[in-house]
Write a protein that holds these residues in place. Structure first.
Motif, mmCIF file in Angstrom:
data_model
loop_
_atom_site.group_PDB
_atom_site.id
_atom_site.type_symbol
_atom_site.label_atom_id
_atom_site.label_comp_id
_atom_site.label_asym_id
_atom_site.label_seq_id
_atom_site.Cartn_x
_atom_site.Cartn_y
_atom_site.Cartn_z
ATOM 1 N N LEU A 107 0.828 -1.207 0.000
ATOM 2 C CA LEU A 107 0.000 0.000 0.000
ATOM 3 C C LEU A 107 0.859 1.252 0.000
ATOM 4 C CD1 LEU A 107 -2.782 1.336 0.188
ATOM 5 C CD2 LEU A 107 -2.623 1.124 2.691
ATOM 6 N N ASN A 108 1.923 1.236 0.786
ATOM 7 C CA ASN A 108 2.815 2.388 0.859
ATOM 8 C C ASN A 108 3.450 2.683 -0.489
ATOM 9 O OD1 ASN A 108 5.910 3.287 1.425
ATOM 10 N ND2 ASN A 108 4.517 4.248 2.892
ATOM 11 N N GLY A 109 3.870 1.617 -1.201
ATOM 12 C CA GLY A 109 4.479 1.800 -2.512
ATOM 13 C C GLY A 109 3.509 2.357 -3.533
ATOM 14 N N ILE A 129 9.951 -13.028 -3.641
ATOM 15 C CA ILE A 129 8.640 -12.461 -3.980
ATOM 16 C C ILE A 129 8.797 -11.051 -4.566
ATOM 17 C CG2 ILE A 129 7.272 -13.797 -2.347
ATOM 18 C CD1 ILE A 129 7.759 -10.524 -1.051
ATOM 19 N N ARG A 130 10.030 -10.696 -4.924
ATOM 20 C CA ARG A 130 10.319 -9.322 -5.343
ATOM 21 C C ARG A 130 9.673 -8.975 -6.678
ATOM 22 N NH1 ARG A 130 16.123 -8.707 -4.849
ATOM 23 N NH2 ARG A 130 15.630 -8.631 -2.624
ATOM 24 N N TYR A 131 9.710 -9.909 -7.638
ATOM 25 C CA TYR A 131 9.097 -9.646 -8.937
ATOM 26 C C TYR A 131 7.601 -9.388 -8.748
ATOM 27 C CZ TYR A 131 8.984 -10.078 -14.100
ATOM 28 O OH TYR A 131 8.872 -9.841 -15.455
ATOM 29 N N SER A 132 6.936 -10.262 -8.002
ATOM 30 C CA SER A 132 5.498 -10.106 -7.759
ATOM 31 C C SER A 132 5.218 -8.822 -6.990
ATOM 32 C CB SER A 132 4.950 -11.306 -6.984
ATOM 33 O OG SER A 132 5.045 -12.477 -7.743
ATOM 34 N N GLY A 133 5.984 -8.592 -5.933
ATOM 35 C CA GLY A 133 5.758 -7.412 -5.104
ATOM 36 C C GLY A 133 5.950 -6.116 -5.860
ATOM 37 N N MET A 134 7.066 -6.019 -6.593
ATOM 38 C CA MET A 134 7.344 -4.801 -7.361
ATOM 39 C C MET A 134 6.328 -4.596 -8.470
ATOM 40 S SD MET A 134 11.449 -4.512 -7.915
ATOM 41 C CE MET A 134 11.255 -2.992 -8.842
ATOM 42 N N ALA A 135 6.061 -5.678 -9.205
ATOM 43 C CA ALA A 135 5.178 -5.559 -10.358
ATOM 44 C C ALA A 135 3.774 -5.132 -9.944
ATOM 45 C CB ALA A 135 5.129 -6.885 -11.124
ATOM 46 N N VAL A 136 3.230 -5.784 -8.929
ATOM 47 C CA VAL A 136 1.870 -5.457 -8.494
ATOM 48 C C VAL A 136 1.826 -4.049 -7.908
ATOM 49 C CG1 VAL A 136 0.049 -6.053 -6.851
ATOM 50 C CG2 VAL A 136 1.195 -7.852 -8.147
ATOM 51 N N THR A 137 2.793 -3.701 -7.068
ATOM 52 C CA THR A 137 2.824 -2.370 -6.467
ATOM 53 C C THR A 137 2.872 -1.281 -7.531
ATOM 54 O OG1 THR A 137 3.970 -3.215 -4.513
ATOM 55 C CG2 THR A 137 4.046 -0.851 -4.880
ATOM 56 N N PHE A 138 3.818 -1.419 -8.456
ATOM 57 C CA PHE A 138 3.996 -0.397 -9.482
ATOM 58 C C PHE A 138 2.792 -0.321 -10.415
ATOM 59 C CE2 PHE A 138 5.432 1.079 -13.642
ATOM 60 C CZ PHE A 138 6.122 2.237 -13.312
ATOM 61 N N GLN A 139 2.290 -1.478 -10.836
ATOM 62 C CA GLN A 139 1.215 -1.461 -11.827
ATOM 63 C C GLN A 139 -0.128 -1.038 -11.239
ATOM 64 O OE1 GLN A 139 2.108 -1.307 -14.671
ATOM 65 N NE2 GLN A 139 4.116 -2.301 -14.638
ATOM 66 N N VAL A 140 -0.389 -1.364 -9.986
ATOM 67 C CA VAL A 140 -1.608 -0.851 -9.360
ATOM 68 C C VAL A 140 -1.534 0.667 -9.255
ATOM 69 C CG1 VAL A 140 -2.950 -0.764 -7.218
ATOM 70 C CG2 VAL A 140 -2.185 -2.963 -8.113
ATOM 71 N N GLY A 141 -0.387 1.172 -8.803
ATOM 72 C CA GLY A 141 -0.205 2.619 -8.747
ATOM 73 C C GLY A 141 -0.279 3.251 -10.121
ATOM 74 N N SER A 142 0.303 2.587 -11.111
ATOM 75 C CA SER A 142 0.290 3.101 -12.472
ATOM 76 C C SER A 142 -1.117 3.134 -13.044
ATOM 77 C CB SER A 142 1.198 2.222 -13.354
ATOM 78 O OG SER A 142 1.339 2.780 -14.636
ATOM 79 N N THR A 143 -1.907 2.095 -12.756
ATOM 80 C CA THR A 143 -3.281 2.045 -13.258
ATOM 81 C C THR A 143 -4.123 3.155 -12.639
ATOM 82 O OG1 THR A 143 -3.162 -0.335 -13.599
ATOM 83 C CG2 THR A 143 -5.360 0.617 -13.418
ATOM 84 N N ILE A 144 -4.024 3.291 -11.316
ATOM 85 C CA ILE A 144 -4.815 4.305 -10.618
ATOM 86 C C ILE A 144 -4.427 5.705 -11.057
ATOM 87 C CG2 ILE A 144 -5.278 5.338 -8.357
ATOM 88 C CD1 ILE A 144 -4.857 2.537 -7.147
ATOM 89 N N SER A 145 -3.132 5.934 -11.182
ATOM 90 C CA SER A 145 -2.633 7.290 -11.401
ATOM 91 C C SER A 145 -2.347 7.590 -12.865
ATOM 92 C CB SER A 145 -1.375 7.498 -10.560
ATOM 93 O OG SER A 145 -0.919 8.822 -10.660
ATOM 94 N N ALA A 146 -1.325 6.943 -13.424
ATOM 95 C CA ALA A 146 -0.931 7.248 -14.807
ATOM 96 C C ALA A 146 -2.023 6.903 -15.799
ATOM 97 C CB ALA A 146 0.351 6.488 -15.147
ATOM 98 N N GLY A 147 -2.704 5.783 -15.576
ATOM 99 C CA GLY A 147 -3.714 5.347 -16.520
ATOM 100 C C GLY A 147 -4.899 6.280 -16.620
#
Length: 450
Positions: A248-250, A371-389
Motif C-alpha cells: 500500500l505504501n508503494g 517475492i520481489r518480482y510479484s511485489g514490485m510488479a503489483v505495487t507499481f502497476q496498481v499505482g500506475s493504473t490508478i494514477s498514470a492510466g
C-alpha cells in the motif's frame, strides 16, 4: 552473499544487464508511448465517429484500458518471474508488446469496419498493457539484482530512462509523418511508426538473449533447494499476507510521480496545442527535446539517492510538483516556444525525474528476492493504473467541467496526488543502505518495512 560487483565476469554481466534492460524498456515504451501520442493526435479522428471533444475523451479512455490490464500482467509475470526466472518472462513481454503494436498499424478505420475498429484497438491495447505489466519489474530486477548495494538506485533507474528514450523514438518516428497533409497522415502516415516495432523487437530480443539470470534469483533457487521439503507458497499471496503495508505504501508513494508521466506526454501536449495555440509539430518537437534531457535526469537523481537516500530526493520532487504545477500550465499557454519548452522541462526532467529516479529501487528494496518480482510488479502497476492510466482522462474531464481552458481543477488534482505521495514517503523507512533478503524466511519474526 558475494556481490556481483566484486567479480570481473559479473561486472561484465552487470553492464550487459543494464544495457539490455535499458534498450528493452526503450522498445517497450516506444510502443506504449507511441499509442499515447496517437491517442491525442490520431485515434479520435480515425477510430471514433463522435464529436471531437467526446472523441478525445473516448481515446483517452482506451489509453486507460491499457493500464487496467497492467495489474493482470503484473500478477501473471510476477508469479512466474519469481518461480522460473526474470529473463524468461522478459522475452515473452517483449514479443507480446511488439506484435500488438505491429497489428495496431494494420487496423482498418471506423469508416471501413465500423464499431469493430475501436473494439479491435481496445483488444490490442489490453495485450499491450498486459505485457508492460510484467516488463517494468522484470527489467528493473534484471539490472538491479546484477548491481552492488552502493549502485542499486542507478542500476534500477536505467529502466526508468528507457521510458523517455522510448518516447524520443516514438516522437521522432511520428514527427515526419505528422508534418504530412492531414488526410495522408490520418490515412496511412501514422501507421508506419507502429509497423517499425517489428524491427525494434528483433534488436531488443537479441540483446536480452545474451544476459544471464540474476545472482539474487540463483541464490533464491539454491535456498529453495535446501528447503525442498517445505511447501512453496504462491508469491502474490505472500505479498498480500506478509507485505500489505509495503504494498500500500508503494502504491500511494508512486501516485504523483506516475501521474506526471502521462499528463506530460498526453494531456499537456494536447493542452498546449488546443489551448496554447502551439502547432502540432512544434509541441511534438519540444517534447522530444525534453525527453532527451529526461533520459539523463532520471539516473542523475537516482545516483543522488544512492548517496543521500531515496526519501529526501523523492520528497523534494513531490514538493516541487506542488509548487510548480500552476506555473507550468501558465508557461504552456504563453504562446512562446521557449515558454512551452521550459514548462515541459519542469514537468518531466525536474518533477518526474526527482520522484522517478529513486522510485524503482525504493520499491524493489521493500521485498525479499523470492517475492520481489510479484511485489514490485503489483505495487507499481496498481499505482500506475490508478494514477498514470486515469490521470489524462480525469484531467480532461476536469478541464471540460470548467471553461475548457482554465487548468485550476487539474492543478488541484495533481497537488492532491503530491500530498498523498508525500505522506506515504514520510511513513516509509529509508532503505538505500539496506541489505536485501534472498527469501522471506530470512525476515521471519520481523515486520517487513513499509
Amino acid at each position: 552473499m558475494t556481490q556481483p560487483a566484486d567479480l570481473p565476469q559479473a561486472a561484465v554481466m552487470r553492464r550487459r544487464a543494464m544495457w539490455s534492460s535499458y534498450l528493452g524498456s526503450a522498445v517497450e515504451y516506444y510502443d506504449f508511448l507511441l499509442y499515447g501520442i496517437a491517442a491525442t493526435l490520431v485515434f479520435p479522428k480515425v477510430f471514433f465517429a463522435l464529436d471531437p471533444k467526446v472523441a478525445t475523451l473516448a481515446s483517452f479512455a482506451t489509453l486507460a484500458v491499457g493500464y487496467v490490464a497492467r495489474p493482470l500482467g503484473a500478477v501473471f509475470f510476477g508469479h512466474y518471474g519469481d518461480r522460473i526466472g526474470r529473463k524468461k518472462m522478459l522475452m515473452i513481454t517483449l514479443y507480446l508488446m511488439g506484435v500488438s503494436s505491429f497489428l495496431m498499424g494494420l487496423l482498418p478505420s471506423y469508416e471501413m469496419i465500423g464499431i469493430a475498429a475501436p473494439l479491435a484497438l481496445i483488444a490490442l491495447r489490453l495485450v499491450q498493457g498486459f505485457a508492460v505489466g510484467g516488463e517494468w519489474a522484470g527489467a528493473t530486477l534484471l539490472s538491479m539484482e546484477h548491481a552492488g548495494k552502493k549502485s542499486r538506485g542507478f542500476a534500477a533507474s536505467i529502466v526508468g530512462s528507457g521510458a523517455p528514450s522510448g518516447a524520443v523514438m516514438a516522437t521522432l518516428a511520428l514527427m515526419p509523418f505528422a508534418a504530412m497533409a492531414q488526410d495522408q497522415f490520418l490515412t496511412w502516415g501514422w501507421r508506419i511508426p507502429f509497423l517499425l516495432s517489428a524491427v525494434l523487437v528483433v534488436l531488443a530480443a537479441w540483446l536480452r538473449s545474451s544476459v544471464e539470470e540474476t545472482p539474487d534469483f540463483l541464490a533464491m533457487q539454491e535456498a529453495r533447494k535446501q528447503q525442498a521439503q517445505q511447501k512453496q507458497e504462491i508469491p502474490l499471496l505472500v505479498v498480500l499476507r506478509r507485505y500489505p503495508g509495503p504494498l500500500l505504501n508503494g502504491v500511494l508513494g508512486s501516485l504523483a510521480c506516475l501521474a506526471m508521466t502521462t499528463l506530460t506526454a498526453t494531456f499537456m501536449v494536447n493542452y498546449a496545442i488546443n489551448v496554447g495555440g502551439h502547432a502540432q509539430s512544434t509541441a511534438l518537437g519540444l517534447l522530444t527535446v525534453v525527453n532527451v534531457i529526461h533520459i539523463f535526469a532520471i539516473p542523475a537523481f537516482a545516483i543522488l539517492s544512492d548517496r543521500i537516500g531515496r526519501k529526501p530526493v523523492m520528497l523534494a520532487g513531490a514538493v516541487t510538483g506542488m509548487v510548480l504545477i500552476f506555473p507550468i500550465f501558465h508557461l504552456l499557454t504563453m504562446g512562446s516556444a521557449w515558454a512551452l519548452l521550459l514548462g515541459l522541462a519542469l514537468a518531466n526532467p525536474v518533477i518526474h525525474a526527482m520522484m522517478g529516479g529513486p522510485l524503482s529501487a525504493w520499491l524493489g528494496e521493500k521485498f525479499a528476492a523470492d517475492i520481489r518480482y510479484s511485489g514490485m510488479a503489483v505495487t507499481f502497476q496498481v499505482g500506475s493504473t490508478i494514477s498514470a492510466g486515469f490521470a489524462p482522462l480525469v484531467a480532461t474531464w476536469l478541464l471540460m467541467r470548467g471553461s475548457g481552458t482554465d487548468p485550476t481543477n487539474v492543478g488541484v488534482f495533481f497537488i492532491a496526488l503530491c500530498v498523498i505521495s508525500i505522506l506515504a514517503i514520510l511513513l516509509a523507512p529509508e532503505s538505500f543502505r539496506k541489505t536485501l533478503a534472498v527469501t522471506t524466511t530470512q525476515t521471519d519474526g520481523e515486520r517487513p518495512a513499509a
